[in-house]
Design a protein around this motif. Structure first.
Motif, short mmCIF file in Angstrom:
data_model
loop_
_atom_site.label_atom_id
_atom_site.label_comp_id
_atom_site.label_asym_id
_atom_site.label_seq_id
_atom_site.Cartn_x
_atom_site.Cartn_y
_atom_site.Cartn_z
N UNK A 1 0.83 -1.21 0.00
CA UNK A 1 0.00 0.00 0.00
C UNK A 1 0.86 1.25 0.00
N UNK A 2 1.89 1.25 0.83
CA UNK A 2 2.78 2.42 0.88
C UNK A 2 3.53 2.60 -0.43
N UNK A 3 3.94 1.51 -1.05
CA UNK A 3 4.64 1.61 -2.33
C UNK A 3 3.70 2.15 -3.42
N UNK A 4 2.45 1.70 -3.41
CA UNK A 4 1.48 2.20 -4.37
C UNK A 4 1.20 3.69 -4.16
N UNK A 5 1.13 4.08 -2.90
CA UNK A 5 0.88 5.50 -2.61
C UNK A 5 2.03 6.36 -3.15
N UNK A 6 3.26 5.87 -2.98
CA UNK A 6 4.41 6.61 -3.48
C UNK A 6 4.38 6.69 -5.00
N UNK A 7 3.97 5.62 -5.65
CA UNK A 7 3.89 5.62 -7.11
C UNK A 7 2.86 6.63 -7.60
N UNK B 1 -3.18 -4.28 -9.46
CA UNK B 1 -4.14 -3.17 -9.58
C UNK B 1 -3.94 -2.28 -8.35
N UNK B 2 -3.41 -1.11 -8.57
CA UNK B 2 -2.91 -0.27 -7.48
C UNK B 2 -3.99 0.07 -6.46
N UNK B 3 -3.66 -0.17 -5.19
CA UNK B 3 -4.50 0.23 -4.06
C UNK B 3 -3.60 0.96 -3.07
N UNK B 4 -3.88 2.24 -2.83
CA UNK B 4 -2.98 3.05 -2.01
C UNK B 4 -3.56 3.36 -0.64
N UNK B 5 -4.66 2.71 -0.27
CA UNK B 5 -5.24 2.85 1.07
C UNK B 5 -5.89 1.53 1.45
N UNK C 1 -18.20 -14.05 -1.77
CA UNK C 1 -19.20 -13.18 -2.40
C UNK C 1 -18.54 -12.19 -3.36
N UNK C 2 -17.52 -11.54 -2.88
CA UNK C 2 -16.83 -10.51 -3.65
C UNK C 2 -15.39 -10.47 -3.16
N UNK C 3 -14.61 -9.54 -3.69
CA UNK C 3 -13.24 -9.42 -3.22
C UNK C 3 -13.20 -9.02 -1.75
N UNK C 4 -12.26 -9.57 -1.02
CA UNK C 4 -12.11 -9.26 0.41
C UNK C 4 -11.12 -8.13 0.64
N UNK C 5 -10.23 -7.89 -0.32
CA UNK C 5 -9.26 -6.82 -0.18
C UNK C 5 -9.90 -5.45 -0.27
N UNK C 6 -9.58 -4.59 0.69
CA UNK C 6 -10.14 -3.24 0.69
C UNK C 6 -11.52 -3.15 1.29
N UNK C 7 -12.06 -4.27 1.76
CA UNK C 7 -13.42 -4.27 2.32
C UNK C 7 -13.44 -4.58 3.81
N UNK C 8 -12.63 -5.53 4.24
CA UNK C 8 -12.58 -5.92 5.64
C UNK C 8 -11.12 -6.05 6.07
#
Length: 401
Positions: A23-29, A68-72, A369-376
């Protein structure tokens, strides 16, 4: 594509929690300062993630959408917004947050409003406005508008995604892996300032995304098409359309997707349908019975859909009336992204058995059900995957005894 010939196979819907380091690397990018060694970091993280999925008991693994970039930690849009970095003909519009209101031309003058104009949001305006309500939306992002002819520019990015997952499969011995890619219908939900008609825009996106689809399949991986718009658009049309009009409106999106998939092997393609993964009431969702036939028109070998959350769990009964086409597979969600409660493995097994008794045990793969990343929270997400695998083991013992 693995089938449940001697046991219930297990998988998930795509997105998995990113590590703090990623996440930190994506935020920097995103801020224009790509960290040194990012390519190696991403490769190593995908390999570790695949190994973890196998340790938890999953059999059909994915790259967690790490490319797929996620920065948070909370991000509901990375599954879709990644495509904007891989497409020419778009310009950032600071006034756009999600898809803003626009008029589409089929059927009639259907008005598709944006995420902030959902009928569910209008009905529960007080809850949506309360930051302590638990309706997690994340921060609105500026989205691009289509300002010229679009074309695919993500060759290097998808090549990296493919190489990272292929290397992870080889290193861990995982039997099968998949990469997700957005559908033309979902990708097109941004302001259009170039194409004359909705249909022209959709088919332009189909031609763009076909290149990504082919790259995944040509690498020997499974392709998962993420297409929540098939169900989710219903809540964004004001006033609420008839089911007949909505199905006609949606059929064009399916036709465009099938155009993008033409000639590609169905047994290498999964199709994911959901009603949007934000933690809202979802009382204005269209019912599964009204769109299941539309879903089955997609040229895919497997269909994944929400079946574990409290708004849609009861819809397993749809398969009492609907016949699954010969050779097809369903991968219903048996654990949900919509609650922090970790499902009991016995409940997971019960959910699996409901579907197996209706479409055949060999035609069911247990999924989320759906992606778990970024949700919980990551700790909860992985506990849910473990419960999924344990429930599949229980169901296997029951179904093959």
């Amino acid at each position: 594509m693995l089938r449940s010939t001697d046991r219930i196979q297990t998988t998930h819907a795509g997105s998995l929690p990113r590590t703090r380091e990623l996440i930190e690397a994506n935020r920097a990018r995103e801020e224009g300062a790509a960290p040194a060694g990012f390519t190696d970091l991403l490769r190593d993280q995908v390999r570790a993630l695949v190994a973890r999925q196998l340790e938890l008991g999953l059999t059909v693994v994915g790259d967690g959408e790490y490319g797929k970039s996620m920065s948070s930690p909370i991000d509901y849009g990375a599954w879709w917004s990644y495509s904007f970095q891989r497409t020419a003909g778009l310009e950032l519009d600071e006034n756009q947050a999600w898809a803003t209101e626009k008029v589409l031309s089929s059927p009639g003058d259907v008005r598709l409003t944006g995420f902030l104009h959902r009928r569910d949001r209008q009905r529960f305006a007080e809850a949506y406005a309360d930051p302590d309500s638990g309706i997690m939306l994340g921060k609105p992002k500026a989205f691009p508008a289509v300002t010229g002819p679009i074309r695919y520019t993500g060759q290097d990015a998808i090549a990296q995604d493919v190489a990272n997952l292929a290397a992870a499969l080889e290193a861990t011995g995982a039997p099968e892996g998949f990469i997700t890619s957005v559908s033309p219908g979902s990708a097109s939900r941004i302001t259009n300032r170039y194409y004359d008609t909705d249909e022209e825009l959709l088919y332009a996106w189909a031609d763009v995304l076909r290149e990504e689809y082919r790259a995944v399949i040509d690498a020997g991986l499974l392709l998962q098409i993420d297409d929540p718009c098939i169900a989710e658009n219903y809540d964004q049309i004001e006033p609420a359309p008839s089911v007949e009009d909505y199905v006609a409106f949606t059929r064009l999106r399916v036709d465009a997707l099938n155009h993008a998939l033409r000639g590609l092997p169905e047994d290498r393609i999964r199709f994911h349908l959901c009603w949007g993964s934000w933690h809202g009431p979802h009382t204005t969702d269209i019912e599964m019975k009204d769109i299941v036939s539309t879903m089955l028109r997609v040229n895919a070998g497997a269909y994944t859909f929400e079946a574990g959350n409290v708004r849609h769990e009861h819809e397993w009964r749809v398969w009492d009336e609907v016949e699954l086409p010969e050779g097809k597979i369903i991968a219903p969600g048996v654990v949900s992204h919509a609650t922090n409660v970790v499902e009991h493995p016995e409940l997971v097994a019960d959910r699996i058995e409901r579907f197996a008794s209706r479409v055949g045990r060999e035609n069911v793969i247990a999924s989320t059900d759906c992606g778990l990343g970024g949700r919980i929270h990551p700790q909860i997400a992985y506990a849910k995957l473990e419960a999924l695998a344990q429930g599949a083991q229980i169901a296997t013992r029951r179904l093959w005894r």
